[in-house]
Design a protein around this motif. Structure first.
Motif, PDB file in Angstrom:
ATOM      1  N   LEU A 137      -3.197  -4.501  -9.021  1.00  0.00           N
ATOM      2  CA  LEU A 137      -2.004  -3.839  -9.552  1.00  0.00           C
ATOM      3  C   LEU A 137      -1.141  -4.832 -10.330  1.00  0.00           C
ATOM      4  O   LEU A 137      -0.553  -4.482 -11.356  1.00  0.00           O
ATOM      5  N   ALA A 138      -1.075  -6.061  -9.848  1.00  0.00           N
ATOM      6  CA  ALA A 138      -0.323  -7.107 -10.549  1.00  0.00           C
ATOM      7  C   ALA A 138      -1.116  -7.662 -11.731  1.00  0.00           C
ATOM      8  O   ALA A 138      -0.585  -7.793 -12.848  1.00  0.00           O
ATOM      9  N   LEU A 139      -2.393  -7.974 -11.533  1.00  0.00           N
ATOM     10  CA  LEU A 139      -3.180  -8.645 -12.568  1.00  0.00           C
ATOM     11  C   LEU A 139      -3.295  -7.817 -13.840  1.00  0.00           C
ATOM     12  O   LEU A 139      -3.162  -8.358 -14.951  1.00  0.00           O
ATOM     13  N   VAL A 140      -3.560  -6.518 -13.722  1.00  0.00           N
ATOM     14  CA  VAL A 140      -3.774  -5.715 -14.937  1.00  0.00           C
ATOM     15  C   VAL A 140      -2.491  -5.550 -15.739  1.00  0.00           C
ATOM     16  O   VAL A 140      -2.532  -5.183 -16.921  1.00  0.00           O
ATOM     17  N   GLN A 141      -1.335  -5.823 -15.113  1.00  0.00           N
ATOM     18  CA  GLN A 141      -0.068  -5.741 -15.837  1.00  0.00           C
ATOM     19  C   GLN A 141       0.432  -7.102 -16.302  1.00  0.00           C
ATOM     20  O   GLN A 141       1.480  -7.207 -16.941  1.00  0.00           O
ATOM     21  N   GLY A 142      -0.313  -8.157 -15.944  1.00  0.00           N
ATOM     22  CA  GLY A 142       0.119  -9.501 -16.291  1.00  0.00           C
ATOM     23  C   GLY A 142       1.340  -9.934 -15.517  1.00  0.00           C
ATOM     24  O   GLY A 142       2.125 -10.775 -15.992  1.00  0.00           O
ATOM     25  N   LEU A 143       1.505  -9.401 -14.296  1.00  0.00           N
ATOM     26  CA  LEU A 143       2.665  -9.720 -13.469  1.00  0.00           C
ATOM     27  C   LEU A 143       2.259 -10.621 -12.307  1.00  0.00           C
ATOM     28  O   LEU A 143       1.079 -10.707 -11.951  1.00  0.00           O
ATOM     29  N   SER A 144       3.218 -11.264 -11.706  1.00  0.00           N
ATOM     30  CA  SER A 144       2.943 -12.155 -10.590  1.00  0.00           C
ATOM     31  C   SER A 144       2.522 -11.361  -9.351  1.00  0.00           C
ATOM     32  O   SER A 144       3.127 -10.329  -9.030  1.00  0.00           O
ATOM     33  N   VAL A 145       1.519 -11.869  -8.661  1.00  0.00           N
ATOM     34  CA  VAL A 145       1.085 -11.221  -7.422  1.00  0.00           C
ATOM     35  C   VAL A 145       2.122 -11.404  -6.314  1.00  0.00           C
ATOM     36  O   VAL A 145       2.008 -10.779  -5.254  1.00  0.00           O
ATOM     37  N   GLU A 146       3.127 -12.248  -6.558  1.00  0.00           N
ATOM     38  CA  GLU A 146       4.183 -12.453  -5.577  1.00  0.00           C
ATOM     39  C   GLU A 146       5.211 -11.320  -5.593  1.00  0.00           C
ATOM     40  O   GLU A 146       6.025 -11.199  -4.685  1.00  0.00           O
ATOM     41  N   ASN A 147       5.200 -10.487  -6.634  1.00  0.00           N
ATOM     42  CA  ASN A 147       6.132  -9.361  -6.692  1.00  0.00           C
ATOM     43  C   ASN A 147       5.870  -8.392  -5.547  1.00  0.00           C
ATOM     44  O   ASN A 147       4.723  -8.222  -5.112  1.00  0.00           O
ATOM     45  N   ASP A 148       6.922  -7.743  -5.060  1.00  0.00           N
ATOM     46  CA  ASP A 148       6.715  -6.760  -3.995  1.00  0.00           C
ATOM     47  C   ASP A 148       6.004  -5.541  -4.567  1.00  0.00           C
ATOM     48  O   ASP A 148       6.101  -5.227  -5.761  1.00  0.00           O
ATOM     49  N   VAL A 149       5.274  -4.851  -3.701  1.00  0.00           N
ATOM     50  CA  VAL A 149       4.401  -3.767  -4.154  1.00  0.00           C
ATOM     51  C   VAL A 149       5.187  -2.629  -4.790  1.00  0.00           C
ATOM     52  O   VAL A 149       4.718  -1.993  -5.743  1.00  0.00           O
ATOM     53  N   SER A 150       6.393  -2.362  -4.319  1.00  0.00           N
ATOM     54  CA  SER A 150       7.185  -1.266  -4.882  1.00  0.00           C
ATOM     55  C   SER A 150       7.534  -1.525  -6.347  1.00  0.00           C
ATOM     56  O   SER A 150       7.452  -0.627  -7.186  1.00  0.00           O
ATOM     57  N   SER A 151       7.906  -2.766  -6.663  1.00  0.00           N
ATOM     58  CA  SER A 151       8.241  -3.091  -8.053  1.00  0.00           C
ATOM     59  C   SER A 151       6.999  -3.054  -8.935  1.00  0.00           C
ATOM     60  O   SER A 151       7.068  -2.655 -10.100  1.00  0.00           O
ATOM     61  N   LEU A 152       5.855  -3.438  -8.389  1.00  0.00           N
ATOM     62  CA  LEU A 152       4.608  -3.373  -9.149  1.00  0.00           C
ATOM     63  C   LEU A 152       4.226  -1.921  -9.442  1.00  0.00           C
ATOM     64  O   LEU A 152       3.765  -1.598 -10.544  1.00  0.00           O
ATOM     65  N   ILE A 153       4.410  -1.045  -8.460  1.00  0.00           N
ATOM     66  CA  ILE A 153       4.123   0.380  -8.660  1.00  0.00           C
ATOM     67  C   ILE A 153       5.052   0.967  -9.707  1.00  0.00           C
ATOM     68  O   ILE A 153       4.623   1.696 -10.614  1.00  0.00           O
TER      69      ILE A 153
ATOM     70  N   LEU B 187      -1.701   7.361  -9.287  1.00  0.00           N
ATOM     71  CA  LEU B 187      -1.975   5.990  -8.846  1.00  0.00           C
ATOM     72  C   LEU B 187      -2.195   5.933  -7.344  1.00  0.00           C
ATOM     73  O   LEU B 187      -1.370   6.419  -6.573  1.00  0.00           O
ATOM     74  N   ILE B 188      -3.318   5.337  -6.955  1.00  0.00           N
ATOM     75  CA  ILE B 188      -3.574   5.062  -5.542  1.00  0.00           C
ATOM     76  C   ILE B 188      -3.707   3.554  -5.397  1.00  0.00           C
ATOM     77  O   ILE B 188      -4.657   2.952  -5.900  1.00  0.00           O
ATOM     78  N   THR B 189      -2.728   2.933  -4.732  1.00  0.00           N
ATOM     79  CA  THR B 189      -2.745   1.487  -4.512  1.00  0.00           C
ATOM     80  C   THR B 189      -3.342   1.219  -3.143  1.00  0.00           C
ATOM     81  O   THR B 189      -2.799   1.643  -2.124  1.00  0.00           O
ATOM     82  N   THR B 190      -4.465   0.520  -3.121  1.00  0.00           N
ATOM     83  CA  THR B 190      -5.185   0.307  -1.861  1.00  0.00           C
ATOM     84  C   THR B 190      -4.878  -1.077  -1.279  1.00  0.00           C
ATOM     85  O   THR B 190      -4.351  -1.961  -1.956  1.00  0.00           O
ATOM     86  N   GLY B 191      -5.245  -1.239  -0.018  1.00  0.00           N
ATOM     87  CA  GLY B 191      -5.140  -2.548   0.620  1.00  0.00           C
ATOM     88  C   GLY B 191      -3.733  -3.044   0.813  1.00  0.00           C
ATOM     89  O   GLY B 191      -3.482  -4.243   0.755  1.00  0.00           O
ATOM     90  N   VAL B 192      -2.790  -2.131   1.069  1.00  0.00           N
ATOM     91  CA  VAL B 192      -1.407  -2.535   1.321  1.00  0.00           C
ATOM     92  C   VAL B 192      -1.252  -2.816   2.814  1.00  0.00           C
ATOM     93  O   VAL B 192      -1.647  -2.010   3.658  1.00  0.00           O
ATOM     94  N   LEU B 193      -0.673  -3.962   3.140  1.00  0.00           N
ATOM     95  CA  LEU B 193      -0.554  -4.386   4.535  1.00  0.00           C
ATOM     96  C   LEU B 193       0.849  -4.169   5.075  1.00  0.00           C
ATOM     97  O   LEU B 193       1.838  -4.448   4.393  1.00  0.00           O
ATOM     98  N   TRP B 194       0.941  -3.665   6.303  1.00  0.00           N
ATOM     99  CA  TRP B 194       2.193  -3.585   7.053  1.00  0.00           C
ATOM    100  C   TRP B 194       1.919  -4.241   8.402  1.00  0.00           C
ATOM    101  O   TRP B 194       1.261  -3.650   9.267  1.00  0.00           O
ATOM    102  N   GLU B 195       2.372  -5.482   8.552  1.00  0.00           N
ATOM    103  CA  GLU B 195       2.081  -6.256   9.757  1.00  0.00           C
ATOM    104  C   GLU B 195       0.574  -6.237  10.001  1.00  0.00           C
ATOM    105  O   GLU B 195      -0.180  -6.833   9.258  1.00  0.00           O
ATOM    106  N   ARG B 196       0.099  -5.498  11.022  1.00  0.00           N
ATOM    107  CA  ARG B 196      -1.348  -5.484  11.278  1.00  0.00           C
ATOM    108  C   ARG B 196      -1.977  -4.128  10.975  1.00  0.00           C
ATOM    109  O   ARG B 196      -3.057  -3.803  11.469  1.00  0.00           O
ATOM    110  N   GLU B 197      -1.325  -3.353  10.144  1.00  0.00           N
ATOM    111  CA  GLU B 197      -1.900  -2.108   9.671  1.00  0.00           C
ATOM    112  C   GLU B 197      -2.218  -2.231   8.192  1.00  0.00           C
ATOM    113  O   GLU B 197      -1.655  -3.063   7.488  1.00  0.00           O
ATOM    114  N   ILE B 198      -3.118  -1.395   7.732  1.00  0.00           N
ATOM    115  CA  ILE B 198      -3.495  -1.396   6.326  1.00  0.00           C
ATOM    116  C   ILE B 198      -3.529   0.042   5.840  1.00  0.00           C
ATOM    117  O   ILE B 198      -3.768   0.972   6.621  1.00  0.00           O
ATOM    118  N   GLY B 199      -3.272   0.248   4.561  1.00  0.00           N
ATOM    119  CA  GLY B 199      -3.287   1.607   4.048  1.00  0.00           C
ATOM    120  C   GLY B 199      -3.099   1.659   2.549  1.00  0.00           C
ATOM    121  O   GLY B 199      -3.284   0.654   1.847  1.00  0.00           O
TER     122      GLY B 199
END
Length: 214
Positions: free
Chosen positions: A146-162, A174-186
Protein backbone atom coordinates in the motif's frame (compact mmCIF):
# COMPACT_ATOMS: atom_id res chain seq x y z
CA UNK A 1 -36.64 -14.33 -22.95
CA UNK A 2 -34.98 -14.84 -19.56
CA UNK A 3 -31.51 -13.30 -19.28
CA UNK A 4 -28.96 -15.78 -18.01
CA UNK A 5 -25.58 -14.83 -16.64
CA UNK A 6 -22.72 -16.10 -18.74
CA UNK A 7 -20.40 -18.76 -17.36
CA UNK A 8 -17.91 -16.77 -15.28
CA UNK A 9 -14.30 -17.83 -14.69
CA UNK A 10 -11.23 -16.25 -13.12
CA UNK A 11 -8.28 -15.72 -15.43
CA UNK A 12 -5.54 -15.64 -12.80
CA UNK A 13 -2.03 -14.38 -13.50
CA UNK A 14 0.68 -15.05 -10.93
CA UNK A 15 3.76 -17.12 -10.21
CA UNK A 16 3.55 -20.91 -10.02
CA UNK A 17 5.91 -22.58 -7.52
CA UNK A 18 6.62 -26.31 -7.72
CA UNK A 19 7.36 -26.48 -3.97
CA UNK A 20 5.45 -24.33 -1.50
CA UNK A 21 2.01 -22.74 -1.42
CA UNK A 22 1.72 -19.31 -3.02
CA UNK A 23 0.56 -17.59 -6.18
CA UNK A 24 -1.54 -19.70 -8.50
CA UNK A 25 -1.55 -22.64 -6.09
CA UNK A 26 -3.58 -20.62 -3.59
CA UNK A 27 -6.06 -19.41 -6.22
CA UNK A 28 -6.61 -22.89 -7.67
CA UNK A 29 -6.88 -24.35 -4.17
CA UNK A 30 -9.88 -22.12 -3.43
CA UNK A 31 -11.60 -21.81 -6.82
CA UNK A 32 -10.59 -25.11 -8.43
CA UNK A 33 -11.53 -25.62 -12.07
CA UNK A 34 -13.12 -22.17 -12.32
CA UNK A 35 -9.58 -20.79 -12.60
CA UNK A 36 -7.84 -20.26 -15.93
CA UNK A 37 -4.22 -20.07 -14.70
CA UNK A 38 -1.60 -18.10 -16.61
CA UNK A 39 1.80 -18.29 -14.87
CA UNK A 40 3.89 -15.13 -14.98
CA UNK A 41 6.87 -17.16 -13.81
CA UNK A 42 7.66 -20.79 -13.00
CA UNK A 43 9.79 -21.33 -9.91
CA UNK A 44 11.16 -24.52 -8.38
CA UNK A 45 10.37 -23.25 -4.86
CA UNK A 46 9.20 -20.17 -3.01
CA UNK A 47 11.34 -17.04 -3.18
CA UNK A 48 12.40 -17.40 0.45
CA UNK A 49 13.70 -20.94 -0.16
CA UNK A 50 17.47 -21.12 -0.61
CA UNK A 51 18.53 -22.42 -4.01
CA UNK A 52 15.20 -21.96 -5.79
CA UNK A 53 15.38 -21.44 -9.55
CA UNK A 54 13.26 -19.29 -11.87
CA UNK A 55 12.06 -20.37 -15.32
CA UNK A 56 10.80 -17.89 -17.89
CA UNK A 57 7.51 -18.61 -19.67
CA UNK A 58 6.28 -17.25 -23.05
CA UNK A 59 3.96 -14.99 -21.08
CA UNK A 60 2.44 -12.73 -23.73
CA UNK A 61 1.65 -15.56 -26.15
CA UNK A 62 0.24 -17.78 -23.41
CA UNK A 63 -1.88 -14.94 -22.00
CA UNK A 64 -3.43 -14.03 -25.34
CA UNK A 65 -4.01 -17.65 -26.35
CA UNK A 66 -5.68 -18.43 -23.00
CA UNK A 67 -7.94 -15.42 -23.50
CA UNK A 68 -8.77 -16.43 -27.04
CA UNK A 69 -9.71 -19.93 -25.91
CA UNK A 70 -11.83 -18.51 -23.08
CA UNK A 71 -13.65 -16.29 -25.56
CA UNK A 72 -14.36 -19.24 -27.83
CA UNK A 73 -15.86 -21.09 -24.84
CA UNK A 74 -18.09 -18.10 -24.07
CA UNK A 75 -16.61 -17.45 -20.62
CA UNK A 76 -17.08 -14.11 -18.91
CA UNK A 77 -13.90 -13.39 -16.98
CA UNK A 78 -12.69 -11.79 -13.81
CA UNK A 79 -9.07 -10.89 -14.54
CA UNK A 80 -6.84 -11.26 -11.48
CA UNK A 81 -3.20 -10.21 -11.44
CA UNK A 82 -0.84 -11.32 -8.69
CA UNK A 83 2.94 -11.70 -8.84
CA UNK A 84 4.49 -10.27 -12.02
CA UNK A 85 8.17 -10.62 -12.87
CA UNK A 86 8.82 -7.71 -15.27
CA UNK A 87 7.31 -4.30 -16.17
CA UNK A 88 6.80 -5.65 -19.70
CA UNK A 89 4.20 -8.07 -18.32
CA UNK A 90 2.16 -5.04 -17.23
CA UNK A 91 2.25 -3.86 -20.87
CA UNK A 92 1.06 -7.30 -22.01
CA UNK A 93 -1.84 -7.30 -19.54
CA UNK A 94 -2.98 -3.79 -20.50
CA UNK A 95 -2.87 -4.78 -24.17
CA UNK A 96 -4.99 -7.82 -23.39
CA UNK A 97 -7.55 -5.70 -21.54
CA UNK A 98 -7.78 -3.33 -24.51
CA UNK A 99 -8.31 -6.24 -26.91
CA UNK A 100 -10.83 -8.18 -24.80
CA UNK A 101 -12.58 -5.61 -22.64
CA UNK A 102 -15.97 -6.95 -23.78
CA UNK A 103 -15.06 -10.31 -22.23
CA UNK A 104 -13.82 -8.99 -18.87
CA UNK A 105 -16.37 -8.45 -16.09
CA UNK A 106 -13.92 -7.04 -13.52
CA UNK A 107 -10.20 -6.47 -12.94
CA UNK A 108 -8.64 -7.40 -9.57
CA UNK A 109 -5.05 -6.24 -8.97
CA UNK A 110 -2.84 -7.55 -6.19
CA UNK A 111 0.31 -5.40 -6.59
CA UNK A 112 2.69 -8.03 -5.26
CA UNK A 113 5.96 -6.22 -4.61
CA UNK A 114 6.95 -6.35 -0.92
CA UNK A 115 6.25 -7.39 2.65
CA UNK A 116 7.48 -6.66 6.13
CA UNK A 117 8.32 -3.08 5.18
CA UNK A 118 10.66 -4.04 2.29
CA UNK A 119 10.29 -4.41 -1.50
CA UNK A 120 11.29 -7.65 -3.24
CA UNK A 121 10.82 -6.66 -6.89
CA UNK A 122 12.44 -3.95 -9.02
CA UNK A 123 11.57 -0.29 -8.59
CA UNK A 124 10.51 -0.15 -12.26
CA UNK A 125 7.95 -2.90 -11.68
CA UNK A 126 6.62 -1.15 -8.58
CA UNK A 127 6.10 2.03 -10.61
CA UNK A 128 4.36 0.05 -13.36
CA UNK A 129 1.57 -1.06 -11.03
CA UNK A 130 0.11 2.46 -11.20
CA UNK A 131 -1.10 1.77 -14.74
CA UNK A 132 -2.91 -1.39 -13.66
CA UNK A 133 -4.43 0.21 -10.60
CA UNK A 134 -5.88 3.02 -12.70
CA UNK A 135 -8.13 0.53 -14.52
CA UNK A 136 -8.74 -1.90 -11.63
CA UNK A 137 -12.08 -2.51 -9.93
CA UNK A 138 -10.53 -4.09 -6.82
CA UNK A 139 -7.03 -3.79 -5.33
CA UNK A 140 -5.62 -6.09 -2.64
CA UNK A 141 -2.22 -4.77 -1.45
CA UNK A 142 -0.74 -5.72 1.87
CA UNK A 143 0.36 -3.03 4.32
CA UNK A 144 3.83 -2.67 2.75
CA UNK A 145 2.57 -2.67 -0.84
CA UNK A 146 0.00 0.00 0.00
CA UNK A 147 2.92 2.33 0.73
CA UNK A 148 5.29 1.19 -2.03
CA UNK A 149 2.90 1.59 -4.97
CA UNK A 150 2.22 5.19 -3.88
CA UNK A 151 5.88 6.04 -3.32
CA UNK A 152 5.16 6.70 0.36
CA UNK A 153 7.09 5.70 3.46
CA UNK A 154 6.18 2.35 4.98
CA UNK A 155 6.46 4.12 8.34
CA UNK A 156 3.18 5.98 7.68
CA UNK A 157 0.19 4.72 9.65
CA UNK A 158 -2.17 2.51 7.69
CA UNK A 159 -5.11 4.93 7.90
CA UNK A 160 -3.17 7.71 6.18
CA UNK A 161 -1.96 5.28 3.52
CA UNK A 162 -5.54 4.16 2.84
CA UNK A 163 -6.75 7.77 2.64
CA UNK A 164 -4.01 8.64 0.15
CA UNK A 165 -4.74 5.54 -1.94
CA UNK A 166 -8.48 6.24 -2.15
CA UNK A 167 -7.77 9.81 -3.28
CA UNK A 168 -5.36 8.53 -5.91
CA UNK A 169 -7.66 5.72 -7.13
CA UNK A 170 -11.20 6.82 -6.15
CA UNK A 171 -13.12 4.14 -8.06
CA UNK A 172 -11.33 1.13 -6.53
CA UNK A 173 -12.67 -1.18 -3.86
CA UNK A 174 -9.60 -1.53 -1.60
CA UNK A 175 -8.78 -4.52 0.58
CA UNK A 176 -5.64 -3.93 2.66
CA UNK A 177 -4.30 -7.25 3.93
CA UNK A 178 -1.87 -8.18 6.67
CA UNK A 179 -2.79 -5.42 9.11
CA UNK A 180 -1.61 -6.19 12.65
CA UNK A 181 -3.31 -5.31 15.95
CA UNK A 182 -1.05 -6.52 18.76
CA UNK A 183 -1.24 -10.30 18.15
CA UNK A 184 -4.17 -10.31 15.77
CA UNK A 185 -4.08 -9.96 12.02
CA UNK A 186 -6.74 -8.94 9.54
CA UNK A 187 -7.86 -6.73 6.69
CA UNK A 188 -9.29 -3.29 6.04
CA UNK A 189 -12.11 -3.16 3.48
CA UNK A 190 -12.48 0.36 2.04
CA UNK A 191 -15.30 1.45 -0.25
CA UNK A 192 -15.26 5.19 -0.90
CA UNK A 193 -15.20 6.97 2.46
CA UNK A 194 -16.22 3.87 4.44
CA UNK A 195 -13.67 1.49 5.96
CA UNK A 196 -14.55 -1.73 7.75
CA UNK A 197 -12.13 -3.71 9.90
CA UNK A 198 -12.11 -7.49 9.45
CA UNK A 199 -9.99 -9.19 12.13
CA UNK A 200 -9.03 -12.82 12.43
CA UNK A 201 -9.97 -14.43 15.70
CA UNK A 202 -6.75 -16.41 16.05
CA UNK A 203 -3.42 -15.09 17.24
CA UNK A 204 -0.34 -15.22 15.04
CA UNK A 205 3.34 -15.38 15.86
CA UNK A 206 4.65 -14.05 12.54
CA UNK A 207 3.55 -11.78 9.74
CA UNK A 208 1.06 -13.47 7.46
CA UNK A 209 -0.55 -11.47 4.69
CA UNK A 210 -1.75 -11.59 1.13
CA UNK A 211 -3.97 -14.00 -0.76
CA UNK A 212 -4.25 -16.38 2.17
CA UNK A 213 -5.86 -13.59 4.18
CA UNK A 214 -8.37 -12.88 1.44
Amino acid sequence: MKNERRDRRVLAISSLPAVGSAGLKNIIGVLGTRVIPVPSLLISGLGNMAGHKRFVVPFRDLLHEAMRMAEEQGFELVLYTGYLSTPEQVDDILELIDDYRHQIHAVVVDPVCGDGGKPYVSENLIHSFDRLLKIADVATPNRTELALVQGLSVENDVSSLIDAFVKRYPSIALITTGVLWEREIGNYLTLGDHTEVLRHSMEVDRLLSGTGDL
